[in-house]
Structures are given as C-alpha cells and as structure tokens.
Design a protein around this motif. Sequence first.
Motif, PDB file in Angstrom:
ATOM      1  N   CYS A  60      61.474  45.990 -14.977  1.00  0.00           N
ATOM      2  CA  CYS A  60      62.225  44.931 -13.946  1.00  0.00           C
ATOM      3  C   CYS A  60      62.958  43.727 -14.370  1.00  0.00           C
ATOM      4  O   CYS A  60      61.640  42.988 -15.432  1.00  0.00           O
ATOM      5  N   GLY A 116      62.206  40.296 -13.500  1.00  0.00           N
ATOM      6  CA  GLY A 116      62.265  39.334 -13.030  1.00  0.00           C
ATOM      7  C   GLY A 116      62.906  38.110 -12.532  1.00  0.00           C
ATOM      8  O   GLY A 116      63.107  38.198 -13.800  1.00  0.00           O
ATOM      9  N   ASP A 155      63.790  42.118  -9.112  1.00  0.00           N
ATOM     10  CA  ASP A 155      62.952  42.291  -7.838  1.00  0.00           C
ATOM     11  C   ASP A 155      63.163  40.292  -7.658  1.00  0.00           C
ATOM     12  O   ASP A 155      63.031  39.790  -8.869  1.00  0.00           O
ATOM     13  N   LYS A 180      60.737  40.095  -0.866  1.00  0.00           N
ATOM     14  CA  LYS A 180      59.717  39.650  -0.396  1.00  0.00           C
ATOM     15  C   LYS A 180      59.765  38.770   1.129  1.00  0.00           C
ATOM     16  O   LYS A 180      60.308  37.547   0.017  1.00  0.00           O
ATOM     17  N   GLN A 192      59.302  44.433   0.363  1.00  0.00           N
ATOM     18  CA  GLN A 192      58.394  43.986   0.559  1.00  0.00           C
ATOM     19  C   GLN A 192      57.146  42.786   0.913  1.00  0.00           C
ATOM     20  O   GLN A 192      57.908  41.859   1.596  1.00  0.00           O
ATOM     21  N   SER A 211      52.517  44.096  -1.786  1.00  0.00           N
ATOM     22  CA  SER A 211      52.297  43.178  -3.262  1.00  0.00           C
ATOM     23  C   SER A 211      50.969  42.667  -2.754  1.00  0.00           C
ATOM     24  O   SER A 211      51.099  42.499  -1.406  1.00  0.00           O
ATOM     25  N   THR A 249      55.362  51.585  -2.966  1.00  0.00           N
ATOM     26  CA  THR A 249      55.390  50.497  -4.169  1.00  0.00           C
ATOM     27  C   THR A 249      53.878  50.029  -3.815  1.00  0.00           C
ATOM     28  O   THR A 249      53.812  49.206  -2.135  1.00  0.00           O
ATOM     29  N   GLN A 292      53.011  46.299  -5.202  1.00  0.00           N
ATOM     30  CA  GLN A 292      53.403  45.098  -6.908  1.00  0.00           C
ATOM     31  C   GLN A 292      52.795  44.532  -6.713  1.00  0.00           C
ATOM     32  O   GLN A 292      51.939  43.509  -6.020  1.00  0.00           O
ATOM     33  N   ASN A 293      51.677  44.996  -8.025  1.00  0.00           N
ATOM     34  CA  ASN A 293      50.968  43.721  -8.258  1.00  0.00           C
ATOM     35  C   ASN A 293      50.653  43.387  -9.346  1.00  0.00           C
ATOM     36  O   ASN A 293      51.139  43.878 -10.502  1.00  0.00           O
ATOM     37  N   ILE A 315      54.246  48.054  -9.028  1.00  0.00           N
ATOM     38  CA  ILE A 315      55.395  47.458  -9.824  1.00  0.00           C
ATOM     39  C   ILE A 315      54.519  46.504 -10.338  1.00  0.00           C
ATOM     40  O   ILE A 315      54.101  46.359 -10.192  1.00  0.00           O
ATOM     41  N   PHE A 341      53.116  43.318 -12.370  1.00  0.00           N
ATOM     42  CA  PHE A 341      54.037  42.102 -12.124  1.00  0.00           C
ATOM     43  C   PHE A 341      53.016  41.055 -13.422  1.00  0.00           C
ATOM     44  O   PHE A 341      51.817  41.013 -13.778  1.00  0.00           O
ATOM     45  N   ILE A 375      57.656  44.125 -14.403  1.00  0.00           N
ATOM     46  CA  ILE A 375      58.518  43.039 -13.897  1.00  0.00           C
ATOM     47  C   ILE A 375      58.096  41.787 -15.311  1.00  0.00           C
ATOM     48  O   ILE A 375      57.127  41.098 -14.520  1.00  0.00           O
TER      49      ILE A 375
END
Length: 347
Positions: A17, A19, A48, A89, A128, A181, A205, A207-208, A233, A235, A308
């Motif tokens: 993804c 970023g 993202d 987000k 998010q 997230s 999803t 995102q962590n 997802i 990061f 990401i």
Amino acid sequence: MKMNPLGRTGLTVSELCLGTMTFGTQTSEAEGHAQIDRALAAGINFIDTAEMYPVNPIRAETIGRTEEIIGNWNAANKGRRDEFVLATKHSGEGSRARNGAPISSKTIPETVEGSLKRLQTDVIDLYQFHWPNRGSYMFRQNWTYDPSGQNKDETIANMEDCLEALQKQVDKGNIRFFGLSNESTWGTAQFLRISEERGWPRVATMQNEYSLLCRLYDTDLAELSVNEDVGLIAFSPLAAGLLTGKYLDGAVPEGSRKSIVSDLGGRMTPRVHGAVAAYVDIAERHGLDPVHMALAWCRTRPFMASAIFGATTMDQLEVVLGSVEVTLSDEVMGEIDKAHRAHPMPY
C-alpha cells in the motif's frame, strides 16, 4: 502483485500500500504525484493517507496538506479514481485537528466532508479511526499503558455513537467501509459486537504497527484477525527505516527520517541495534536486500491484508517494488524466527 481480501468488504487490495504521510514535507507534490503514477503502474491499487498528514514534522498549519496533494492528482487524472482503494483516517484526541476533540458523532460529519473536499473525490473507500479516544498501547505506550482508569460504559456508548454516525455517512454515499487503527483486541471485539447487533458498519481492517522489530500483533489480535476476517494493514513494516540497515553503525543519511526525528518515535533503544544487525545479517548471507526480506516476510503472515510503505524518493519506491518478486526460503524463515527469539520487543 499479490492481491488480498479487504476484510469482508468484497474488495481486494495489493500486498503493498502506498503510504503518503510525507507528501507535503519530505516529499514534494510533484514527487508525490510521480509516486502515485509509478505505484499504480506497478499494480498497487491501495493508497493510504490521513487528515493530519503530513508528518516529520506535524504542524497545525499543514494538517490536510497530504490529502490536498492526492486530491490534486485526482483532479488531474479524472476517470482514474476507480483504479485504487483510497483510505484515510479521522484523528482524535492528541491531534492538532479540531483542537484535539475526541472522535464522535459531532466530529465525524465535518471530518468526512473535509477529507472528501481535500481529496476531490465523491467517496472514501476505507474510513479509519486513527486511534482510540481512550488511549492506545501503540507507539511504545505498551510499556506503561494502564486501562484500569477506563469507564467501560462511556467507551461503549462512544463506540455506538460513532458507528451510528458512520452508518449515516455510508447511507449518504460518503464512505464505503470502516477500519480501525492503533486499536486493541478488546476494542476491536466491541466494535464488531455492536455492529453485528445493530447492523452498523463492520470493522474491515486494522492499521497497526507491525514489522520484524514490532510484533505486538502476533498474539490476541492475530487470532481475532484470522477468525473475524479483520485484515491487518501494517504500518512501518520497515520500522521507520531501521530494517533497511541504513542507520547501522550510527549512520544518519541526509534527509532521512532520523535526521529529522532523532529517536525515530521511540524506536532508537540500546537493544534495537543488535536486532537490526541480526536481521540485516540474515538478508546479506542469503543474498537478499534487507528491504525485500522485511516486506516479503510480512506477506507470509496469515492475517496480512497489506503493508504500507513510505518512500521519500522514487529510488526508494523502486527498491520497495522489487520485494514482490522475493519469496523467502524455509531456511531464511527459520533464521528469522531464531532472531526474533533472541531479540524480542527491541523497542
């Protein structure tokens, strides 16, 4: 480019993804647009961003600038919006948006409208919550985070309030799907329970942060992801550049994140150097680029939806793209497991 399901949404996203958190600071608008072009050409269909971006540094006066840069690309490339899944987000307490107001039904409508306007799009594919109002274990807070002061009833009431507000945005056609997230297993489970009971948007999803150096997700959240189809997802899969090896032996390349944020967000600890050296050594002995190894490893995780990456330059982007051609051998995977046991939680 391998494609993975985005939770239960019916959408599929690329294993990588794009970023964008440096678009507007380290990465100029022209360079950002070039990165979008190159990423799409390479088969990436996932971008993202966040309303609070860019970072390095975060400033009140630049909030929303990254979304504007992406929006300008959308405006200049009419007809291409359906080529990618666009995620953004909603920031909450601790951010410079709306004076740090918590995420609620009061902030969601104006925040969604603001992102839509800046992104110059009719719909946000994945909306998010950047982090929980009650606080988070993420960003090195896991060492001292204490949930005992939480008011469960207030937390649940806020979750219900937010999900109902999100449903209204779905009904308007402003957003399609919902993700979290920096959340915990308990928090995610509560969102899932409420959405199932009320028919409101389901968590698609999470995102962590996740990388060879940060594997908090490997326990309860991994189990939830697999059983509830909530894809990760990830990061910082390169650990803010640490896993490239470029900071070994005290090196600080000009223009790198470490030249701007010296502690890399709390990642520069006495124990991290040995861990990085161990992973870089594995890659070099097996003829692998450390970047390729780190990203290819992410692809092996059963809960991974997408990783990401952020690239300050086009050269960095090209290196990242090369990771999709790499498959790790059983021998490499075994050595990675040994390194993890020897260097658990280095920051």
